[in-house]
Design a protein around this motif. Structure first.
Motif, PDB file in Angstrom:
ATOM      1  N   GLY A  26       0.893  -1.401   0.027  1.00 58.16           N
ATOM      2  CA  GLY A  26       0.142   0.204   0.108  1.00 58.16           C
ATOM      3  C   GLY A  26       0.926   1.073  -0.541  1.00 58.16           C
ATOM      4  N   PRO A  33      -4.869  -4.415  -1.278  1.00 61.31           N
ATOM      5  CA  PRO A  33      -5.349  -2.639  -0.626  1.00 61.31           C
ATOM      6  C   PRO A  33      -4.727  -1.621  -1.735  1.00 61.31           C
ATOM      7  CG  PRO A  33      -3.022  -2.885  -0.598  1.00 61.31           C
ATOM      8  CD  PRO A  33      -3.513  -4.572  -1.016  1.00 61.31           C
ATOM      9  N   SER A  35      -5.862  -1.231   6.262  1.00 65.24           N
ATOM     10  CA  SER A  35      -4.836  -2.184   5.616  1.00 65.24           C
ATOM     11  C   SER A  35      -4.391  -3.157   6.751  1.00 65.24           C
ATOM     12  CB  SER A  35      -3.454  -1.376   4.850  1.00 65.24           C
ATOM     13  OG  SER A  35      -3.989  -0.868   4.623  1.00 65.24           O
ATOM     14  N   SER A  57      -6.762  -5.580   6.952  1.00 68.38           N
ATOM     15  CA  SER A  57      -7.062  -6.529   5.927  1.00 68.38           C
ATOM     16  C   SER A  57      -5.989  -7.222   5.922  1.00 68.38           C
ATOM     17  CB  SER A  57      -6.572  -5.944   4.414  1.00 68.38           C
ATOM     18  OG  SER A  57      -7.837  -5.152   4.206  1.00 68.38           O
TER      19      SER A  57
END
Length: 470
Positions: free
Chosen positions: A67, A118, A395, A398
């Motif tokens: 990301g 992401p 993030s 996740s």
């Protein structure tokens, strides 16, 4: 970035949704192919575990750095590299001549997947500048994740029975090629206004901790828990975790922002993500082996048995999102934790000759769980966070999901590979799932109270102060 037309915005959303579907589906689509892989490649149970976990372990280990790399170098650029890498890994998986090659190719897939998950979310967020429209777009994008996870075994079963297990990987290639072309034509480039600095030491420590822990769990069946190798790996994981906490606390732009964990809702959301996906991954791993190896079903029949899960995700996912938006995350989290615990408890009673309607009724509980768990996890993680921290918080959530998936497969495979009869060994997995569901239920109640929400506000204020330079 200039504002796009409505038609083009939704085209970008469709491209991003296609990417998240193939990335998440490849977590679950492989499960129904495991018995065929085992026969064709002469693989052990640990080999099957690594076939699943090589992918999810890479996803868990590199999501955060992917990301930040996209923010720095351009989201479209990294997204395209991710698509190409994922497609290459899928092609190599379909051509793998042995289990070792397959595991390595799955890791290549995982590298590509880290640049899609992401980054696609960031592209969606920047493509829809109007807050209400952005919220709906993110809701559609997030719902694709749960739906892909549930429908993976069904599509996988059809492909395995019709074309063989290699087809579950080859199906990704034309989708990725189409997404790559459409990304080049329609997705605009974007970068973050403020880029977080790279944290190579933190990245190495994250991979070291997760890799050592998962390797120790998977290989404990063959080497034994008292083996010097296993004990050494556990020690490496423990010292790595301690080093990570110590090092990240002193970084200006850490890979893992520890101050976020001062928020009880955020900390609980990450732990709920780990526990819940650990339980669901264990369910998928054991269930597909149970349906095919114990009950003698074909891959397609086994996949169709999981259709209730997919249907309930499709029905309950949007409803759970609306409930979270209007009443907060407590009710969906309580429902999800209760359903997971009941599903684990009911599965304990399922033997080789259990009536199929009873089996499907139990799977309905797991469908209720998966249909209600994802929206409140993301909402609870980012609730009250300033906008500058919302992407990082999502993030980390996740990463928690992928970590839970990795551990669920590792632990479940270790339990059922213990050498006892499969059905007897599987009961240990179901007791674990019951306990995980109870943990989700307790955290749901803890994280949604007045005191917990107060800690979220205090944490948000901390970052507001930092952002304004106070």
């Amino acid at each position: 970035m200039t504002e796009l037309s409505r038609r083009r915005r939704f085209l970008v959303l469709a491209i991003c949704c296609a990417s998240i579907v193939v990335v998440v589906m490849d977590i679950s689509i492989v499960n129904v192919a495991l018995p065929d892989m085992r026969r064709d490649l002469a693989a052990s149970v640990s080999g099957l575990q690594w076939t699943v976990d090589a992918y999810t372990l890479v996803l868990a280990g590199f999501l955060l750095v992917a990301g930040s790399s996209a923010d720095r170098f351009g989201r479209r650029r990294v997204f395209r590299i991710g698509l190409a890498t994922f497609g290459l890994g899928s092609l190599l998986c379909g051509l793998a001549p042995g289990i070792g090659w397959l595991v390595a190719a799955r890791a290549v897939q995982g590298v590509g997947g880290t640049m899609l998950n992401p980054v696609a979310m960031a592209i969606v967020a920047t493509t829809f500048p109007v807050p209400a429209e952005r919220a709906r777009a993110i809701g559609v994008f997030a719902s694709m994740s749960g739906l892909a996870l549930a429908l993976g075994p069904i599509l996988g079963g059809a492909l395995v029975d019709g074309l063989g297990w290699r087809a579950v990987f080859w199906i990704n290639v034309p989708i990725v090629v189409a997404a790559l072309v459409c990304t080049t034509l329609f997705v605009p480039e974007s970068r973050a206004a403020r880029v977080r600095r790279f944290d190579p030491v933190g990245q190495v420590l994250v991979v070291l901790v997760l890799g050592s822990l998962v390797y120790a769990i998977i290989e404990s069946t063959s080497l034994g828990w008292t083996s010097p190798v296993i004990l050494g790996l556990l020690a490496v994981a423990a010292f790595g975790a301690a080093g990570l906490l110590r090092y990240e606390a002193r970084r200006t732009d850490p890979l893992l922002e520890l101050r976020l964990f001062r928020s009880v809702p955020f900390s609980s959301a990450i732990l709920i993500a780990v526990l819940s996906l650990c339980g669901f991954a264990a369910f998928l791993f054991v269930t597909t082996l149970y349906l095919q190896n114990v009950r003698g079903m074909s891959a397609l029949a086994a996949g169709l048995c999981l259709l209730p899960v997919g249907v309930l995700v499709l029905v309950l996912g949007p409803l759970a999102g609306r409930v979270v938006g209007s009443h907060g995350p407590r009710v969906p989290l309580v429902v999800a934790g209760t359903a997971l615990a009941l599903g684990g408890g009911a599965s304990i009673l399922l033997g080789p000759d259990a009536p199929l309607p009873a089996v499907l009724a139990v799977y309905l509980l797991f469908g209720v769980f998966l249909g209600t768990i994802n929206p409140p996890i993301t909402n609870t993680a980012v609730s009250g966070m300033p906008r500058s921290m919302a992407g990082l918080a999502a993030s980390v959530a996740s990463t928690g999901r992928q970590t839970g998936t990795t551990l669920g497969v590792a632990i479940a495979g270790t339990i059922v590979g213990s050498g006892t009869a499969f059905t007897d060994a599987a009961r240990g997995v179901w007791w674990l799932v019951l306990a995980l569901g109870a943990g989700v239920l307790v955290l749901a109640l803890l994280s949604t109270g007045r005191w917990a929400m107060g800690t979220a506000g205090q944490t948000a204020a901390l970052f507001d102060g930092i952002d304004r330079g106070r």
